[in-house]
Motif scaffolding. Sequence first.
Motif, PDB file in Angstrom:
ATOM      1  N   PHE A   1       0.840  -1.191   0.000  1.00 14.75           N
ATOM      2  CA  PHE A   1       0.000   0.000   0.000  1.00 14.75           C
ATOM      3  C   PHE A   1       0.879   1.245   0.000  1.00 14.75           C
ATOM      4  O   PHE A   1       2.060   1.201   0.357  1.00 14.75           O
ATOM      5  CB  PHE A   1      -0.941   0.016   1.207  1.00 14.75           C
ATOM      6  CG  PHE A   1      -0.230   0.150   2.530  1.00 14.75           C
ATOM      7  CD1 PHE A   1      -0.072   1.385   3.129  1.00 14.75           C
ATOM      8  CD2 PHE A   1       0.278  -0.968   3.173  1.00 14.75           C
ATOM      9  CE1 PHE A   1       0.588   1.511   4.347  1.00 14.75           C
ATOM     10  CE2 PHE A   1       0.938  -0.855   4.388  1.00 14.75           C
ATOM     11  CZ  PHE A   1       1.091   0.388   4.978  1.00 14.75           C
ATOM     12  N   ALA A   2       0.303   2.338  -0.425  1.00 16.53           N
ATOM     13  CA  ALA A   2       1.016   3.612  -0.454  1.00 16.53           C
ATOM     14  C   ALA A   2       0.853   4.337   0.875  1.00 16.53           C
ATOM     15  O   ALA A   2      -0.221   4.307   1.487  1.00 16.53           O
ATOM     16  CB  ALA A   2       0.490   4.486  -1.589  1.00 16.53           C
ATOM     17  N   PHE A   3       1.909   4.986   1.314  1.00 14.38           N
ATOM     18  CA  PHE A   3       1.860   5.789   2.537  1.00 14.38           C
ATOM     19  C   PHE A   3       0.729   6.817   2.463  1.00 14.38           C
ATOM     20  O   PHE A   3       0.031   7.075   3.447  1.00 14.38           O
ATOM     21  CB  PHE A   3       3.212   6.480   2.726  1.00 14.38           C
ATOM     22  CG  PHE A   3       3.309   7.388   3.911  1.00 14.38           C
ATOM     23  CD1 PHE A   3       3.061   6.928   5.194  1.00 14.38           C
ATOM     24  CD2 PHE A   3       3.670   8.719   3.741  1.00 14.38           C
ATOM     25  CE1 PHE A   3       3.162   7.772   6.293  1.00 14.38           C
ATOM     26  CE2 PHE A   3       3.779   9.569   4.835  1.00 14.38           C
ATOM     27  CZ  PHE A   3       3.521   9.101   6.111  1.00 14.38           C
ATOM     28  N   ALA A   4       0.515   7.381   1.273  1.00 17.20           N
ATOM     29  CA  ALA A   4      -0.523   8.401   1.085  1.00 17.20           C
ATOM     30  C   ALA A   4      -1.915   7.869   1.396  1.00 17.20           C
ATOM     31  O   ALA A   4      -2.813   8.633   1.778  1.00 17.20           O
ATOM     32  CB  ALA A   4      -0.479   8.935  -0.347  1.00 17.20           C
ATOM     33  N   GLU A   5      -2.113   6.558   1.252  1.00 17.69           N
ATOM     34  CA  GLU A   5      -3.430   5.974   1.512  1.00 17.69           C
ATOM     35  C   GLU A   5      -3.814   6.063   2.982  1.00 17.69           C
ATOM     36  O   GLU A   5      -5.000   6.028   3.322  1.00 17.69           O
ATOM     37  CB  GLU A   5      -3.455   4.519   1.046  1.00 17.69           C
ATOM     38  CG  GLU A   5      -3.416   4.361  -0.465  1.00 17.69           C
ATOM     39  CD  GLU A   5      -3.458   2.906  -0.886  1.00 17.69           C
ATOM     40  OE1 GLU A   5      -4.563   2.383  -1.116  1.00 17.69           O
ATOM     41  OE2 GLU A   5      -2.378   2.289  -0.966  1.00 17.69           O
ATOM     42  N   LEU A   6      -2.814   6.170   3.860  1.00 18.87           N
ATOM     43  CA  LEU A   6      -3.110   6.316   5.285  1.00 18.87           C
ATOM     44  C   LEU A   6      -3.838   7.624   5.569  1.00 18.87           C
ATOM     45  O   LEU A   6      -4.462   7.783   6.617  1.00 18.87           O
ATOM     46  CB  LEU A   6      -1.818   6.266   6.105  1.00 18.87           C
ATOM     47  CG  LEU A   6      -1.050   4.942   6.097  1.00 18.87           C
ATOM     48  CD1 LEU A   6       0.264   5.093   6.837  1.00 18.87           C
ATOM     49  CD2 LEU A   6      -1.875   3.831   6.712  1.00 18.87           C
ATOM     50  N   PHE A   7      -3.753   8.549   4.623  1.00 20.85           N
ATOM     51  CA  PHE A   7      -4.386   9.858   4.774  1.00 20.85           C
ATOM     52  C   PHE A   7      -5.626   9.991   3.893  1.00 20.85           C
ATOM     53  O   PHE A   7      -6.150  11.082   3.705  1.00 20.85           O
ATOM     54  CB  PHE A   7      -3.380  10.961   4.429  1.00 20.85           C
ATOM     55  CG  PHE A   7      -2.123  10.892   5.249  1.00 20.85           C
ATOM     56  CD1 PHE A   7      -1.997  11.619   6.424  1.00 20.85           C
ATOM     57  CD2 PHE A   7      -1.074  10.074   4.864  1.00 20.85           C
ATOM     58  CE1 PHE A   7      -0.846  11.540   7.186  1.00 20.85           C
ATOM     59  CE2 PHE A   7       0.087   9.989   5.623  1.00 20.85           C
ATOM     60  CZ  PHE A   7       0.196  10.726   6.793  1.00 20.85           C
ATOM     61  N   GLY A   8      -6.069   8.871   3.324  1.00 16.08           N
ATOM     62  CA  GLY A   8      -7.272   8.872   2.511  1.00 16.08           C
ATOM     63  C   GLY A   8      -7.095   9.419   1.114  1.00 16.08           C
ATOM     64  O   GLY A   8      -8.081   9.748   0.444  1.00 16.08           O
ATOM     65  N   GLU A   9      -5.848   9.523   0.648  1.00 15.41           N
ATOM     66  CA  GLU A   9      -5.603  10.079  -0.678  1.00 15.41           C
ATOM     67  C   GLU A   9      -5.827   9.032  -1.762  1.00 15.41           C
ATOM     68  O   GLU A   9      -5.488   7.858  -1.593  1.00 15.41           O
ATOM     69  CB  GLU A   9      -4.174  10.625  -0.763  1.00 15.41           C
ATOM     70  CG  GLU A   9      -3.932  11.801   0.172  1.00 15.41           C
ATOM     71  CD  GLU A   9      -2.543  12.388   0.028  1.00 15.41           C
ATOM     72  OE1 GLU A   9      -1.869  12.073  -0.981  1.00 15.41           O
ATOM     73  OE2 GLU A   9      -2.132  13.155   0.918  1.00 15.41           O
ATOM     74  N   ASN A  10      -6.378   9.467  -2.881  1.00 18.18           N
ATOM     75  CA  ASN A  10      -6.615   8.599  -4.029  1.00 18.18           C
ATOM     76  C   ASN A  10      -5.327   8.491  -4.837  1.00 18.18           C
ATOM     77  O   ASN A  10      -4.790   9.496  -5.297  1.00 18.18           O
ATOM     78  CB  ASN A  10      -7.735   9.182  -4.893  1.00 18.18           C
ATOM     79  CG  ASN A  10      -8.165   8.233  -6.005  1.00 18.18           C
ATOM     80  OD1 ASN A  10      -7.445   7.296  -6.343  1.00 18.18           O
ATOM     81  ND2 ASN A  10      -9.330   8.481  -6.572  1.00 18.18           N
ATOM     82  N   ILE A  11      -4.835   7.273  -5.033  1.00 15.46           N
ATOM     83  CA  ILE A  11      -3.552   7.098  -5.722  1.00 15.46           C
ATOM     84  C   ILE A  11      -3.707   6.377  -7.053  1.00 15.46           C
ATOM     85  O   ILE A  11      -2.721   5.959  -7.652  1.00 15.46           O
ATOM     86  CB  ILE A  11      -2.559   6.323  -4.836  1.00 15.46           C
ATOM     87  CG1 ILE A  11      -3.093   4.916  -4.546  1.00 15.46           C
ATOM     88  CG2 ILE A  11      -2.279   7.079  -3.551  1.00 15.46           C
ATOM     89  CD1 ILE A  11      -2.056   3.990  -3.978  1.00 15.46           C
ATOM     90  N   ASP A  12      -4.911   6.211  -7.542  1.00 15.77           N
ATOM     91  CA  ASP A  12      -5.134   5.507  -8.804  1.00 15.77           C
ATOM     92  C   ASP A  12      -4.340   6.162  -9.931  1.00 15.77           C
ATOM     93  O   ASP A  12      -4.369   7.378 -10.111  1.00 15.77           O
ATOM     94  CB  ASP A  12      -6.615   5.512  -9.175  1.00 15.77           C
ATOM     95  CG  ASP A  12      -7.431   4.617  -8.257  1.00 15.77           C
ATOM     96  OD1 ASP A  12      -6.812   3.792  -7.562  1.00 15.77           O
ATOM     97  OD2 ASP A  12      -8.668   4.757  -8.226  1.00 15.77           O
TER      98      ASP A  12
END
Length: 224
Positions: free
Chosen positions: A175-186
């Motif tokens: 998983f991406a670190f940014a996903e911990l903050f609810g960011e969309n990484i698609d």
Amino acid sequence: MNEKIIKSKQRVQKHGEVFTPSWMVQKMIDTPGIKEATEDIYKTFLEPSAGDGNFLEAILERKLSAVTKNYDKRNWKTKSLFALSSIYGIEFLEDNLEVARSRMFLHYLDWYEDSFGVRLSSKTDIYKSAHYLIKKNVVRGNTLTKRHPDSNELIMFSEWKRVKGHPSLVEEKRFAFAELFGENIDGEERVAEGQLSLFEEFDEDLNIGKIGQVAIQKVFTLGE
């Protein structure tokens, strides 16, 4: 002897680099709630500004002490790797990153030698797996941008999830670190290397990608 908390004035001015002294690290991880978590080998910790590894090494010390206290030698290798897999870090500066990784690995090797009376051979699976977990979990990145400082790719981590009913198996989920903050990484490119709070467990609802299951003592084979 006074502990050195800066490497140079230039690094302080350029990067704001000031290391947390050991006495303060111990005081912080002795905070009620945090102290108990450091003694739980499965509780997840992430240091967003790892520096040269003061916090990472101190947390590893607590967790390996808990392994030795609560498990016999037959289970020490597996449980110690689970403890190691629960510690994460991000560091902006490459030289600090290498020091932090080395400190964790050498600390692990010292604990193994104290527990078994022999130095762990570099040819063994546990040696390779410990080295692999540290390299995957302690990575270079910019915590503020959530990206690698050079390539600008997303910081990626692996969650090492225990497999229900199989105490020695682990399932890797990326998983991406940014996903911990609810960011969309698609559609984003992700850096292969591998919280707002220093201590935080991963969200079960993260959109993370499953890679595979393997015995944790063989986890290094996922990188082959």
